[in-house]
Design an enzyme around this catalytic site. Structure first.
Site, PDB file in Angstrom:
ATOM      1  N   LEU A   1       0.837  -1.199   0.000  1.00 28.02           N
ATOM      2  CA  LEU A   1       0.000   0.000   0.000  1.00 28.02           C
ATOM      3  C   LEU A   1       0.876   1.255   0.000  1.00 28.02           C
ATOM      4  O   LEU A   1       0.719   2.142  -0.838  1.00 28.02           O
ATOM      5  CB  LEU A   1      -0.918  -0.019   1.240  1.00 28.02           C
ATOM      6  CG  LEU A   1      -1.771   1.219   1.499  1.00 28.02           C
ATOM      7  CD1 LEU A   1      -2.826   1.389   0.405  1.00 28.02           C
ATOM      8  CD2 LEU A   1      -2.477   1.108   2.876  1.00 28.02           C
TER       9      LEU A   1
ATOM     10  N   GLU B   1       3.773   4.142  -0.223  1.00 27.64           N
ATOM     11  CA  GLU B   1       4.668   4.612  -1.293  1.00 27.64           C
ATOM     12  C   GLU B   1       5.593   5.670  -0.695  1.00 27.64           C
ATOM     13  O   GLU B   1       5.333   6.159   0.418  1.00 27.64           O
ATOM     14  CB  GLU B   1       3.834   5.215  -2.437  1.00 27.64           C
ATOM     15  CG  GLU B   1       2.902   4.189  -3.059  1.00 27.64           C
ATOM     16  CD  GLU B   1       2.104   4.738  -4.243  1.00 27.64           C
ATOM     17  OE1 GLU B   1       2.224   5.951  -4.538  1.00 27.64           O
ATOM     18  OE2 GLU B   1       1.380   3.951  -4.861  1.00 27.64           O
TER      19      GLU B   1
ATOM     20  N   SER C   1       0.726   7.697   5.861  1.00 28.28           N
ATOM     21  CA  SER C   1      -0.543   7.849   6.595  1.00 28.28           C
ATOM     22  C   SER C   1      -1.671   8.258   5.657  1.00 28.28           C
ATOM     23  O   SER C   1      -2.816   7.825   5.808  1.00 28.28           O
ATOM     24  CB  SER C   1      -0.383   8.896   7.697  1.00 28.28           C
ATOM     25  OG  SER C   1       0.503   8.428   8.684  1.00 28.28           O
TER      26      SER C   1
ATOM     27  N   ILE D   1       7.999  -2.718   2.029  1.00 28.36           N
ATOM     28  CA  ILE D   1       7.213  -3.930   1.807  1.00 28.36           C
ATOM     29  C   ILE D   1       7.857  -5.119   2.515  1.00 28.36           C
ATOM     30  O   ILE D   1       8.926  -5.591   2.121  1.00 28.36           O
ATOM     31  CB  ILE D   1       7.057  -4.227   0.280  1.00 28.36           C
ATOM     32  CG1 ILE D   1       6.513  -2.986  -0.450  1.00 28.36           C
ATOM     33  CG2 ILE D   1       6.162  -5.441   0.066  1.00 28.36           C
ATOM     34  CD1 ILE D   1       5.227  -2.405   0.131  1.00 28.36           C
TER      35      ILE D   1
ATOM     36  N   GLY E   1      -5.432  -6.356  10.481  1.00 26.93           N
ATOM     37  CA  GLY E   1      -3.991  -6.330  10.742  1.00 26.93           C
ATOM     38  C   GLY E   1      -3.660  -5.642  12.054  1.00 26.93           C
ATOM     39  O   GLY E   1      -2.699  -6.007  12.736  1.00 26.93           O
ATOM     40  N   ARG E   2      -4.467  -4.655  12.431  1.00 33.68           N
ATOM     41  CA  ARG E   2      -4.197  -3.935  13.684  1.00 33.68           C
ATOM     42  C   ARG E   2      -4.384  -4.855  14.889  1.00 33.68           C
ATOM     43  O   ARG E   2      -3.675  -4.728  15.894  1.00 33.68           O
ATOM     44  CB  ARG E   2      -5.070  -2.679  13.745  1.00 33.68           C
ATOM     45  CG  ARG E   2      -4.533  -1.626  12.780  1.00 33.68           C
ATOM     46  CD  ARG E   2      -5.461  -0.496  12.420  1.00 33.68           C
ATOM     47  NE  ARG E   2      -4.835   0.279  11.329  1.00 33.68           N
ATOM     48  CZ  ARG E   2      -5.451   1.190  10.582  1.00 33.68           C
ATOM     49  NH1 ARG E   2      -6.737   1.464  10.801  1.00 33.68           N
ATOM     50  NH2 ARG E   2      -4.797   1.829   9.633  1.00 33.68           N
TER      51      ARG E   2
ATOM     52  N   ARG F   1      18.477 -11.533  41.066  1.00 31.53           N
ATOM     53  CA  ARG F   1      19.564 -10.544  41.216  1.00 31.53           C
ATOM     54  C   ARG F   1      19.524  -9.899  42.603  1.00 31.53           C
ATOM     55  O   ARG F   1      18.498  -9.340  43.004  1.00 31.53           O
ATOM     56  CB  ARG F   1      19.397  -9.473  40.139  1.00 31.53           C
ATOM     57  CG  ARG F   1      20.280  -8.257  40.280  1.00 31.53           C
ATOM     58  CD  ARG F   1      21.668  -8.511  39.771  1.00 31.53           C
ATOM     59  NE  ARG F   1      22.441  -7.280  39.699  1.00 31.53           N
ATOM     60  CZ  ARG F   1      23.750  -7.260  39.479  1.00 31.53           C
ATOM     61  NH1 ARG F   1      24.421  -8.395  39.297  1.00 31.53           N
ATOM     62  NH2 ARG F   1      24.396  -6.111  39.425  1.00 31.53           N
TER      63      ARG F   1
ATOM     64  N   GLY G   1      19.463  -3.214  33.981  1.00 32.07           N
ATOM     65  CA  GLY G   1      20.581  -2.277  34.109  1.00 32.07           C
ATOM     66  C   GLY G   1      21.617  -2.469  33.016  1.00 32.07           C
ATOM     67  O   GLY G   1      21.271  -2.610  31.829  1.00 32.07           O
TER      68      GLY G   1
ATOM     69  N   GLU H   1       1.126  -0.689  10.280  1.00 33.99           N
ATOM     70  CA  GLU H   1      -0.331  -0.910  10.208  1.00 33.99           C
ATOM     71  C   GLU H   1      -1.091   0.352  10.621  1.00 33.99           C
ATOM     72  O   GLU H   1      -2.170   0.288  11.197  1.00 33.99           O
ATOM     73  CB  GLU H   1      -0.702  -2.102  11.102  1.00 33.99           C
ATOM     74  CG  GLU H   1      -1.496  -3.175  10.394  1.00 33.99           C
ATOM     75  CD  GLU H   1      -0.648  -4.103   9.533  1.00 33.99           C
ATOM     76  OE1 GLU H   1       0.457  -3.707   9.118  1.00 33.99           O
ATOM     77  OE2 GLU H   1      -1.117  -5.216   9.242  1.00 33.99           O
TER      78      GLU H   1
HETATM   79  N1  COS Z   1     -13.108  -0.284   6.429  1.00 31.40           N
HETATM   80  C1  COS Z   1     -13.792  -0.126   5.292  1.00 31.40           C
HETATM   81  N2  COS Z   1     -13.895   1.058   4.654  1.00 31.40           N
HETATM   82  C2  COS Z   1     -13.289   2.120   5.204  1.00 31.40           C
HETATM   83  C3  COS Z   1     -12.555   2.022   6.396  1.00 31.40           C
HETATM   84  C4  COS Z   1     -12.484   0.762   7.022  1.00 31.40           C
HETATM   85  N3  COS Z   1     -11.810   0.590   8.159  1.00 31.40           N
HETATM   86  N4  COS Z   1     -12.026   3.233   6.699  1.00 31.40           N
HETATM   87  C5  COS Z   1     -12.451   4.083   5.737  1.00 31.40           C
HETATM   88  N5  COS Z   1     -13.193   3.393   4.837  1.00 31.40           N
HETATM   89  C6  COS Z   1     -13.871   3.968   3.672  1.00 31.40           C
HETATM   90  C7  COS Z   1     -14.751   5.106   4.105  1.00 31.40           C
HETATM   91  O1  COS Z   1     -16.027   4.660   4.491  1.00 31.40           O
HETATM   92  C8  COS Z   1     -14.810   5.965   2.856  1.00 31.40           C
HETATM   93  O2  COS Z   1     -15.739   5.403   1.957  1.00 31.40           O
HETATM   94  P1  COS Z   1     -16.959   6.304   1.365  1.00 31.40           P
HETATM   95  O3  COS Z   1     -16.272   7.417   0.625  1.00 31.40           O
HETATM   96  O4  COS Z   1     -17.702   5.348   0.496  1.00 31.40           O
HETATM   97  O5  COS Z   1     -17.713   6.758   2.564  1.00 31.40           O
HETATM   98  C9  COS Z   1     -13.433   5.754   2.238  1.00 31.40           C
HETATM   99  O6  COS Z   1     -12.924   4.534   2.760  1.00 31.40           O
HETATM  100  C10 COS Z   1     -12.474   6.876   2.591  1.00 31.40           C
HETATM  101  O7  COS Z   1     -12.381   6.957   3.982  1.00 31.40           O
HETATM  102  P2  COS Z   1     -11.785   8.221   4.713  1.00 31.40           P
HETATM  103  O8  COS Z   1     -12.488   9.444   4.212  1.00 31.40           O
HETATM  104  O9  COS Z   1     -11.817   7.962   6.182  1.00 31.40           O
HETATM  105  O10 COS Z   1     -10.286   8.247   4.150  1.00 31.40           O
HETATM  106  P3  COS Z   1      -9.057   9.173   4.526  1.00 31.40           P
HETATM  107  O11 COS Z   1      -8.335   9.495   3.279  1.00 31.40           O
HETATM  108  O12 COS Z   1      -9.491  10.284   5.424  1.00 31.40           O
HETATM  109  O13 COS Z   1      -8.087   8.150   5.332  1.00 31.40           O
HETATM  110  C11 COS Z   1      -7.103   7.073   7.240  1.00 31.40           C
HETATM  111  C12 COS Z   1      -8.379   7.589   6.530  1.00 31.40           C
HETATM  112  C13 COS Z   1      -6.141   8.144   7.629  1.00 31.40           C
HETATM  113  C14 COS Z   1      -7.666   6.384   8.483  1.00 31.40           C
HETATM  114  C15 COS Z   1      -6.416   6.024   6.306  1.00 31.40           C
HETATM  115  O14 COS Z   1      -5.792   6.649   5.221  1.00 31.40           O
HETATM  116  C16 COS Z   1      -5.373   5.198   7.040  1.00 31.40           C
HETATM  117  O15 COS Z   1      -5.716   4.228   7.739  1.00 31.40           O
HETATM  118  N6  COS Z   1      -4.093   5.563   6.869  1.00 31.40           N
HETATM  119  C17 COS Z   1      -3.007   4.751   7.410  1.00 31.40           C
HETATM  120  C18 COS Z   1      -2.565   3.783   6.392  1.00 31.40           C
HETATM  121  C19 COS Z   1      -1.857   2.631   7.025  1.00 31.40           C
HETATM  122  O16 COS Z   1      -2.307   2.042   8.001  1.00 31.40           O
HETATM  123  N7  COS Z   1      -0.739   2.284   6.431  1.00 31.40           N
HETATM  124  C20 COS Z   1       0.021   1.167   6.879  1.00 31.40           C
HETATM  125  C21 COS Z   1       0.361   0.369   5.676  1.00 31.40           C
HETATM  126  S1  COS Z   1       0.718  -1.255   6.031  1.00 31.40           S
HETATM  127  S2  COS Z   1       2.276  -1.218   7.228  1.00 31.40           S
END
Ligand code: COS
Length: 380
Positions: free
Chosen positions: A123, A125, A130, A155, A239-240, A265, A336, A360
Protein backbone atom coordinates in the site's frame (compact mmCIF):
# COMPACT_ATOMS: atom_id res chain seq x y z
CA UNK A 1 -14.79 -12.29 30.58
CA UNK A 2 -12.34 -13.95 28.23
CA UNK A 3 -10.93 -17.27 29.37
CA UNK A 4 -8.75 -19.68 27.46
CA UNK A 5 -10.47 -23.01 26.76
CA UNK A 6 -8.57 -26.31 26.82
CA UNK A 7 -8.34 -26.13 23.02
CA UNK A 8 -6.88 -22.61 23.25
CA UNK A 9 -4.28 -23.78 25.77
CA UNK A 10 -3.32 -26.72 23.55
CA UNK A 11 -2.96 -24.37 20.56
CA UNK A 12 -0.94 -21.87 22.61
CA UNK A 13 1.43 -24.59 23.87
CA UNK A 14 1.83 -26.06 20.38
CA UNK A 15 2.60 -22.61 18.91
CA UNK A 16 5.14 -21.87 21.66
CA UNK A 17 6.86 -25.21 21.13
CA UNK A 18 6.95 -24.90 17.33
CA UNK A 19 8.25 -21.32 17.48
CA UNK A 20 11.07 -22.28 19.83
CA UNK A 21 12.00 -25.38 17.80
CA UNK A 22 11.91 -23.64 14.40
CA UNK A 23 13.22 -20.17 15.24
CA UNK A 24 15.28 -20.58 18.41
CA UNK A 25 18.66 -21.70 17.13
CA UNK A 26 19.61 -18.78 14.88
CA UNK A 27 17.61 -16.02 16.55
CA UNK A 28 20.47 -13.88 17.78
CA UNK A 29 22.73 -14.39 14.75
CA UNK A 30 19.95 -13.65 12.26
CA UNK A 31 18.97 -10.49 14.13
CA UNK A 32 22.55 -9.31 13.99
CA UNK A 33 23.14 -10.24 10.34
CA UNK A 34 19.62 -9.23 9.18
CA UNK A 35 18.88 -12.66 7.76
CA UNK A 36 15.38 -13.86 6.87
CA UNK A 37 14.89 -17.56 6.23
CA UNK A 38 11.89 -18.43 4.05
CA UNK A 39 12.22 -22.05 5.15
CA UNK A 40 11.35 -21.01 8.70
CA UNK A 41 8.08 -19.52 7.52
CA UNK A 42 7.37 -22.66 5.49
CA UNK A 43 8.06 -24.72 8.63
CA UNK A 44 5.67 -22.56 10.67
CA UNK A 45 3.14 -23.27 7.92
CA UNK A 46 3.74 -27.01 8.20
CA UNK A 47 3.04 -26.65 11.91
CA UNK A 48 -0.35 -25.16 10.95
CA UNK A 49 0.51 -21.63 12.06
CA UNK A 50 0.33 -19.67 8.79
CA UNK A 51 -3.38 -20.07 8.08
CA UNK A 52 -5.03 -20.38 11.48
CA UNK A 53 -7.78 -17.94 10.41
CA UNK A 54 -8.31 -19.22 6.84
CA UNK A 55 -11.16 -21.59 5.96
CA UNK A 56 -10.44 -25.32 6.20
CA UNK A 57 -11.54 -25.94 2.61
CA UNK A 58 -8.71 -23.63 1.52
CA UNK A 59 -6.00 -25.23 3.64
CA UNK A 60 -6.39 -23.19 6.83
CA UNK A 61 -7.37 -24.29 10.32
CA UNK A 62 -10.78 -22.60 10.03
CA UNK A 63 -10.42 -20.89 13.41
CA UNK A 64 -10.98 -17.24 14.33
CA UNK A 65 -8.95 -14.18 15.28
CA UNK A 66 -9.22 -15.25 18.92
CA UNK A 67 -7.03 -18.24 18.10
CA UNK A 68 -4.92 -16.27 15.62
CA UNK A 69 -3.97 -13.74 18.31
CA UNK A 70 -3.11 -16.54 20.74
CA UNK A 71 -0.58 -18.07 18.34
CA UNK A 72 0.85 -14.71 17.26
CA UNK A 73 1.56 -13.80 20.87
CA UNK A 74 3.46 -17.05 21.35
CA UNK A 75 5.51 -16.67 18.15
CA UNK A 76 6.28 -13.04 19.06
CA UNK A 77 7.61 -14.12 22.46
CA UNK A 78 10.30 -15.98 20.53
CA UNK A 79 10.70 -13.74 17.46
CA UNK A 80 8.73 -10.61 16.61
CA UNK A 81 10.22 -10.74 13.09
CA UNK A 82 8.60 -14.09 12.29
CA UNK A 83 5.37 -13.21 14.09
CA UNK A 84 5.18 -10.24 11.71
CA UNK A 85 5.91 -12.63 8.82
CA UNK A 86 2.97 -14.82 9.83
CA UNK A 87 0.72 -11.75 10.17
CA UNK A 88 1.82 -10.29 6.82
CA UNK A 89 1.39 -13.57 4.95
CA UNK A 90 -2.03 -13.63 6.65
CA UNK A 91 -3.12 -10.28 5.15
CA UNK A 92 -3.60 -11.57 1.56
CA UNK A 93 -5.45 -14.52 3.08
CA UNK A 94 -7.94 -12.34 4.90
CA UNK A 95 -8.36 -10.21 1.77
CA UNK A 96 -8.92 -13.27 -0.44
CA UNK A 97 -11.34 -14.79 2.07
CA UNK A 98 -13.37 -11.57 2.20
CA UNK A 99 -13.13 -10.15 -1.32
CA UNK A 100 -11.80 -12.96 -3.55
CA UNK A 101 -13.82 -14.83 -6.15
CA UNK A 102 -13.95 -18.63 -5.92
CA UNK A 103 -11.34 -18.82 -8.70
CA UNK A 104 -9.01 -16.33 -6.96
CA UNK A 105 -9.31 -18.19 -3.66
CA UNK A 106 -8.67 -21.51 -5.37
CA UNK A 107 -5.60 -20.14 -7.16
CA UNK A 108 -3.87 -18.42 -4.23
CA UNK A 109 -5.34 -19.19 -0.82
CA UNK A 110 -4.36 -22.82 -0.06
CA UNK A 111 -0.62 -22.34 -0.67
CA UNK A 112 -0.62 -19.22 1.54
CA UNK A 113 -2.67 -20.86 4.29
CA UNK A 114 -0.35 -23.86 4.39
CA UNK A 115 2.75 -21.67 4.40
CA UNK A 116 3.95 -23.08 1.08
CA UNK A 117 3.85 -19.63 -0.48
CA UNK A 118 4.55 -16.25 1.11
CA UNK A 119 2.23 -13.26 0.94
CA UNK A 120 2.81 -9.49 1.04
CA UNK A 121 0.77 -6.28 1.13
CA UNK A 122 1.80 -3.23 -0.88
CA UNK A 123 0.00 0.00 0.00
CA UNK A 124 2.62 2.55 1.14
CA UNK A 125 4.67 4.61 -1.29
CA UNK A 126 7.56 7.06 -0.88
CA UNK A 127 5.11 9.99 -0.62
CA UNK A 128 2.04 8.16 0.64
CA UNK A 129 2.15 6.71 4.15
CA UNK A 130 -0.54 7.85 6.59
CA UNK A 131 -2.36 9.53 3.69
CA UNK A 132 -2.89 6.19 1.98
CA UNK A 133 -5.56 7.53 -0.40
CA UNK A 134 -2.97 9.75 -2.11
CA UNK A 135 -1.09 6.78 -3.61
CA UNK A 136 0.23 7.29 -7.15
CA UNK A 137 0.92 3.80 -8.52
CA UNK A 138 -1.27 3.36 -11.60
CA UNK A 139 -3.08 0.40 -13.15
CA UNK A 140 -4.36 0.81 -16.71
CA UNK A 141 -6.58 -1.76 -18.40
CA UNK A 142 -4.89 -2.96 -21.58
CA UNK A 143 -6.99 -5.64 -23.31
CA UNK A 144 -7.10 -8.68 -21.04
CA UNK A 145 -4.47 -7.25 -18.69
CA UNK A 146 -3.79 -4.40 -16.29
CA UNK A 147 -0.49 -2.58 -16.71
CA UNK A 148 0.93 -1.48 -13.35
CA UNK A 149 3.50 1.29 -12.84
CA UNK A 150 4.81 2.80 -9.62
CA UNK A 151 6.94 2.31 -6.52
CA UNK A 152 5.89 0.78 -3.22
CA UNK A 153 7.86 1.31 -0.02
CA UNK A 154 8.52 -0.66 3.18
CA UNK A 155 7.21 -3.93 1.81
CA UNK A 156 7.62 -6.79 4.24
CA UNK A 157 8.66 -9.90 2.26
CA UNK A 158 9.65 -7.74 -0.73
CA UNK A 159 11.64 -9.97 -3.07
CA UNK A 160 10.69 -13.21 -1.30
CA UNK A 161 6.90 -13.15 -1.58
CA UNK A 162 4.99 -15.32 -4.05
CA UNK A 163 1.98 -13.01 -4.00
CA UNK A 164 1.63 -9.25 -3.47
CA UNK A 165 -1.65 -7.44 -2.93
CA UNK A 166 -0.95 -4.15 -4.69
CA UNK A 167 -3.11 -1.06 -4.34
CA UNK A 168 -3.02 1.08 -7.49
CA UNK A 169 -4.99 3.92 -9.02
CA UNK A 170 -7.45 3.04 -11.78
CA UNK A 171 -9.56 6.19 -11.45
CA UNK A 172 -9.40 9.79 -10.29
CA UNK A 173 -7.78 11.18 -7.14
CA UNK A 174 -8.75 10.08 -3.63
CA UNK A 175 -9.91 6.80 -2.14
CA UNK A 176 -12.57 6.03 -4.77
CA UNK A 177 -9.92 5.88 -7.53
CA UNK A 178 -7.98 3.03 -5.88
CA UNK A 179 -8.19 -0.65 -6.86
CA UNK A 180 -6.58 -3.76 -5.38
CA UNK A 181 -4.75 -6.40 -7.41
CA UNK A 182 -3.31 -9.87 -6.95
CA UNK A 183 0.23 -9.65 -8.30
CA UNK A 184 2.22 -12.91 -8.44
CA UNK A 185 5.86 -12.56 -7.38
CA UNK A 186 7.17 -13.81 -10.73
CA UNK A 187 5.31 -11.16 -12.75
CA UNK A 188 7.52 -9.61 -15.42
CA UNK A 189 8.12 -5.93 -14.71
CA UNK A 190 8.37 -6.48 -10.96
CA UNK A 191 11.72 -5.61 -9.43
CA UNK A 192 13.08 -4.83 -6.01
CA UNK A 193 15.04 -1.81 -4.87
CA UNK A 194 16.81 -1.16 -1.61
CA UNK A 195 16.46 -3.37 1.42
CA UNK A 196 15.98 -1.18 4.49
CA UNK A 197 18.49 -1.35 7.32
CA UNK A 198 16.27 -1.23 10.37
CA UNK A 199 16.54 -0.57 14.10
CA UNK A 200 14.50 -3.69 14.90
CA UNK A 201 12.67 -6.55 13.23
CA UNK A 202 16.02 -7.21 11.65
CA UNK A 203 15.19 -10.78 10.58
CA UNK A 204 12.22 -9.43 8.61
CA UNK A 205 12.99 -8.15 5.10
CA UNK A 206 11.63 -4.65 4.31
CA UNK A 207 12.15 -3.83 0.65
CA UNK A 208 11.19 -1.33 -2.05
CA UNK A 209 8.96 -2.81 -4.76
CA UNK A 210 9.12 -1.32 -8.25
CA UNK A 211 6.45 -1.97 -10.89
CA UNK A 212 7.44 -1.10 -14.46
CA UNK A 213 4.83 -2.06 -17.03
CA UNK A 214 3.99 -5.09 -14.90
CA UNK A 215 1.21 -6.92 -16.76
CA UNK A 216 -1.25 -8.94 -14.72
CA UNK A 217 -4.43 -10.68 -15.91
CA UNK A 218 -7.57 -8.54 -15.59
CA UNK A 219 -9.02 -11.44 -13.56
CA UNK A 220 -6.57 -10.52 -10.77
CA UNK A 221 -8.57 -7.41 -9.85
CA UNK A 222 -10.06 -7.82 -6.35
CA UNK A 223 -13.73 -6.82 -6.27
CA UNK A 224 -14.53 -3.97 -8.65
CA UNK A 225 -12.45 -1.04 -9.81
CA UNK A 226 -12.58 1.56 -7.03
CA UNK A 227 -12.95 -1.01 -4.22
CA UNK A 228 -9.23 -0.99 -3.42
CA UNK A 229 -9.21 1.55 -0.58
CA UNK A 230 -11.92 -0.34 1.29
CA UNK A 231 -10.10 -3.63 0.66
CA UNK A 232 -6.94 -2.10 2.15
CA UNK A 233 -8.67 -0.41 5.09
CA UNK A 234 -10.64 -3.48 6.10
CA UNK A 235 -7.47 -5.60 5.86
CA UNK A 236 -5.71 -3.06 8.08
CA UNK A 237 -8.53 -3.26 10.64
CA UNK A 238 -7.73 -6.97 10.94
CA UNK A 239 -3.99 -6.33 10.74
CA UNK A 240 -4.20 -3.94 13.68
CA UNK A 241 -5.48 -6.77 15.87
CA UNK A 242 -2.53 -8.93 14.84
CA UNK A 243 -0.01 -6.15 15.55
CA UNK A 244 -1.64 -5.74 18.97
CA UNK A 245 -1.18 -9.47 19.65
CA UNK A 246 2.46 -9.40 18.55
CA UNK A 247 3.08 -6.38 20.79
CA UNK A 248 1.57 -8.21 23.78
CA UNK A 249 3.92 -11.11 23.01
CA UNK A 250 7.01 -8.87 22.98
CA UNK A 251 5.91 -7.21 26.24
CA UNK A 252 5.21 -10.56 27.93
CA UNK A 253 8.64 -11.86 26.91
CA UNK A 254 10.22 -8.68 28.33
CA UNK A 255 8.35 -9.12 31.61
CA UNK A 256 9.29 -12.82 31.80
CA UNK A 257 12.99 -12.03 31.47
CA UNK A 258 13.04 -8.97 33.74
CA UNK A 259 10.86 -10.38 36.54
CA UNK A 260 12.96 -13.57 36.65
CA UNK A 261 16.13 -11.47 36.69
CA UNK A 262 14.84 -9.18 39.45
CA UNK A 263 13.90 -12.17 41.57
CA UNK A 264 17.41 -13.66 41.36
CA UNK A 265 19.56 -10.54 41.22
CA UNK A 266 20.71 -9.41 44.66
CA UNK A 267 22.08 -6.00 45.60
CA UNK A 268 22.54 -4.82 49.19
CA UNK A 269 21.82 -8.50 50.15
CA UNK A 270 18.28 -8.17 48.80
CA UNK A 271 16.59 -9.45 45.64
CA UNK A 272 16.02 -6.29 43.63
CA UNK A 273 12.31 -7.13 43.12
CA UNK A 274 11.95 -6.43 46.85
CA UNK A 275 13.00 -2.83 46.34
CA UNK A 276 9.78 -0.97 45.76
CA UNK A 277 11.24 1.04 42.89
CA UNK A 278 11.82 -2.16 40.93
CA UNK A 279 8.93 -4.26 42.24
CA UNK A 280 6.34 -1.60 41.43
CA UNK A 281 7.86 -1.07 37.99
CA UNK A 282 7.34 -4.80 37.31
CA UNK A 283 3.81 -4.59 38.72
CA UNK A 284 2.96 -1.73 36.35
CA UNK A 285 4.38 -3.72 33.44
CA UNK A 286 2.16 -6.69 34.36
CA UNK A 287 -0.94 -4.46 34.68
CA UNK A 288 -0.44 -2.93 31.25
CA UNK A 289 0.17 -6.30 29.60
CA UNK A 290 -3.04 -7.77 31.07
CA UNK A 291 -5.06 -4.74 29.97
CA UNK A 292 -3.57 -4.84 26.47
CA UNK A 293 -4.19 -8.56 26.06
CA UNK A 294 -7.83 -8.12 27.09
CA UNK A 295 -8.32 -5.35 24.55
CA UNK A 296 -6.73 -7.39 21.78
CA UNK A 297 -8.91 -10.36 22.72
CA UNK A 298 -12.01 -8.15 22.77
CA UNK A 299 -11.26 -6.86 19.27
CA UNK A 300 -10.61 -10.43 18.07
CA UNK A 301 -13.82 -11.66 19.71
CA UNK A 302 -15.93 -8.93 18.10
CA UNK A 303 -14.41 -9.72 14.71
CA UNK A 304 -15.12 -13.43 15.22
CA UNK A 305 -18.72 -12.57 16.14
CA UNK A 306 -19.04 -10.49 12.91
CA UNK A 307 -19.69 -7.34 14.96
CA UNK A 308 -18.15 -3.90 14.20
CA UNK A 309 -14.57 -3.86 15.45
CA UNK A 310 -12.65 -1.07 13.61
CA UNK A 311 -12.59 1.26 16.63
CA UNK A 312 -11.67 -1.36 19.22
CA UNK A 313 -9.00 -2.69 16.85
CA UNK A 314 -7.50 0.82 16.65
CA UNK A 315 -7.73 1.18 20.44
CA UNK A 316 -6.18 -2.24 21.07
CA UNK A 317 -3.39 -1.50 18.60
CA UNK A 318 -2.57 1.79 20.35
CA UNK A 319 -2.77 0.34 23.82
CA UNK A 320 -0.77 -2.81 23.10
CA UNK A 321 1.96 -1.12 21.07
CA UNK A 322 2.40 1.75 23.57
CA UNK A 323 2.55 -0.91 26.30
CA UNK A 324 5.07 -2.94 24.36
CA UNK A 325 7.66 -0.18 23.97
CA UNK A 326 7.20 1.00 27.54
CA UNK A 327 7.46 -2.49 29.04
CA UNK A 328 10.47 -3.38 26.89
CA UNK A 329 12.19 -0.11 27.86
CA UNK A 330 11.48 -0.77 31.54
CA UNK A 331 12.79 -4.33 31.17
CA UNK A 332 16.10 -2.90 29.93
CA UNK A 333 16.09 -0.62 32.99
CA UNK A 334 15.46 -3.51 35.40
CA UNK A 335 18.42 -5.41 33.94
CA UNK A 336 20.58 -2.28 34.11
CA UNK A 337 23.97 -2.65 32.44
CA UNK A 338 23.16 -6.22 31.43
CA UNK A 339 19.93 -5.08 29.80
CA UNK A 340 21.75 -2.69 27.50
CA UNK A 341 23.99 -5.44 26.15
CA UNK A 342 23.20 -8.13 23.61
CA UNK A 343 23.84 -10.83 26.23
CA UNK A 344 20.15 -10.58 27.15
CA UNK A 345 17.25 -10.32 24.67
CA UNK A 346 15.58 -7.28 26.24
CA UNK A 347 17.43 -4.77 24.05
CA UNK A 348 16.07 -6.66 21.00
CA UNK A 349 12.57 -6.52 22.46
CA UNK A 350 12.95 -2.76 22.84
CA UNK A 351 14.15 -2.34 19.24
CA UNK A 352 11.40 -4.64 17.91
CA UNK A 353 8.64 -2.99 19.97
CA UNK A 354 9.30 0.51 18.63
CA UNK A 355 8.11 -0.18 15.09
CA UNK A 356 4.77 -1.51 16.34
CA UNK A 357 3.75 2.09 17.07
CA UNK A 358 4.38 2.84 13.38
CA UNK A 359 3.23 -0.13 11.26
CA UNK A 360 -0.33 -0.91 10.21
CA UNK A 361 -1.09 2.79 10.70
CA UNK A 362 0.85 4.97 13.15
CA UNK A 363 -0.65 5.37 16.59
CA UNK A 364 -1.50 8.93 15.55
CA UNK A 365 -3.61 7.48 12.71
CA UNK A 366 -5.29 5.11 15.20
CA UNK A 367 -6.17 8.11 17.36
CA UNK A 368 -7.56 9.82 14.27
CA UNK A 369 -9.78 6.80 13.57
CA UNK A 370 -10.94 6.75 17.21
CA UNK A 371 -11.57 10.52 17.44
CA UNK A 372 -13.54 10.50 14.16
CA UNK A 373 -15.64 7.69 15.63
CA UNK A 374 -16.23 9.71 18.82
CA UNK A 375 -17.24 12.71 16.73
CA UNK A 376 -19.83 10.60 14.89
CA UNK A 377 -21.03 9.02 18.15
CA UNK A 378 -21.55 12.30 19.96
CA UNK A 379 -22.93 14.32 17.04
CA UNK A 380 -26.56 15.31 17.52
N1 COS B 1 -13.11 -0.28 6.43
C1 COS B 1 -13.79 -0.13 5.29
N2 COS B 1 -13.90 1.06 4.65
C2 COS B 1 -13.29 2.12 5.20
C3 COS B 1 -12.56 2.02 6.40
C4 COS B 1 -12.48 0.76 7.02
N3 COS B 1 -11.81 0.59 8.16
N4 COS B 1 -12.03 3.23 6.70
C5 COS B 1 -12.45 4.08 5.74
N5 COS B 1 -13.19 3.39 4.84
C6 COS B 1 -13.87 3.97 3.67
C7 COS B 1 -14.75 5.11 4.10
O1 COS B 1 -16.03 4.66 4.49
C8 COS B 1 -14.81 5.96 2.86
O2 COS B 1 -15.74 5.40 1.96
P1 COS B 1 -16.96 6.30 1.36
O3 COS B 1 -16.27 7.42 0.62
O4 COS B 1 -17.70 5.35 0.50
O5 COS B 1 -17.71 6.76 2.56
C9 COS B 1 -13.43 5.75 2.24
O6 COS B 1 -12.92 4.53 2.76
C10 COS B 1 -12.47 6.88 2.59
O7 COS B 1 -12.38 6.96 3.98
P2 COS B 1 -11.78 8.22 4.71
O8 COS B 1 -12.49 9.44 4.21
O9 COS B 1 -11.82 7.96 6.18
O10 COS B 1 -10.29 8.25 4.15
P3 COS B 1 -9.06 9.17 4.53
O11 COS B 1 -8.33 9.49 3.28
O12 COS B 1 -9.49 10.28 5.42
O13 COS B 1 -8.09 8.15 5.33
C11 COS B 1 -7.10 7.07 7.24
C12 COS B 1 -8.38 7.59 6.53
C13 COS B 1 -6.14 8.14 7.63
C14 COS B 1 -7.67 6.38 8.48
C15 COS B 1 -6.42 6.02 6.31
O14 COS B 1 -5.79 6.65 5.22
C16 COS B 1 -5.37 5.20 7.04
O15 COS B 1 -5.72 4.23 7.74
N6 COS B 1 -4.09 5.56 6.87
C17 COS B 1 -3.01 4.75 7.41
C18 COS B 1 -2.57 3.78 6.39
C19 COS B 1 -1.86 2.63 7.02
O16 COS B 1 -2.31 2.04 8.00
N7 COS B 1 -0.74 2.28 6.43
C20 COS B 1 0.02 1.17 6.88
C21 COS B 1 0.36 0.37 5.68
S1 COS B 1 0.72 -1.25 6.03
S2 COS B 1 2.28 -1.22 7.23
Amino acid sequence: MFELTEDHIALKDAAAEAAKAILGATLKADDEAEVFRAEYLHALGEAGLCGVQSPEEYGGLGLGYTEYTIILEEIAKVSASYAVSVAVTGLPQVILSTFGTAAQKEAFLPALAMGESIGAFALSEPDSGSDAASLRTTAVLDGEHYRLNGTKFWITHGGVADLYIVMARTGGPGPSGVSAFLVPGDTEGLSFGKKEEKMGLRASPTVELVLRDALIPAANLLGQEGDGFKVAMSALDSGRITIGAISVGIAQAALDVSAAYATKRKQFNTAIIDFQGVGFMLADMAIKIEASRLMVQKAAGLRDASKPYSQIAAMAKCMATDTSIQVATDAVQVLGGYGYTREYPVERYMRDAKVMQIVEGTNQVQRLVISRYLKRLYAD
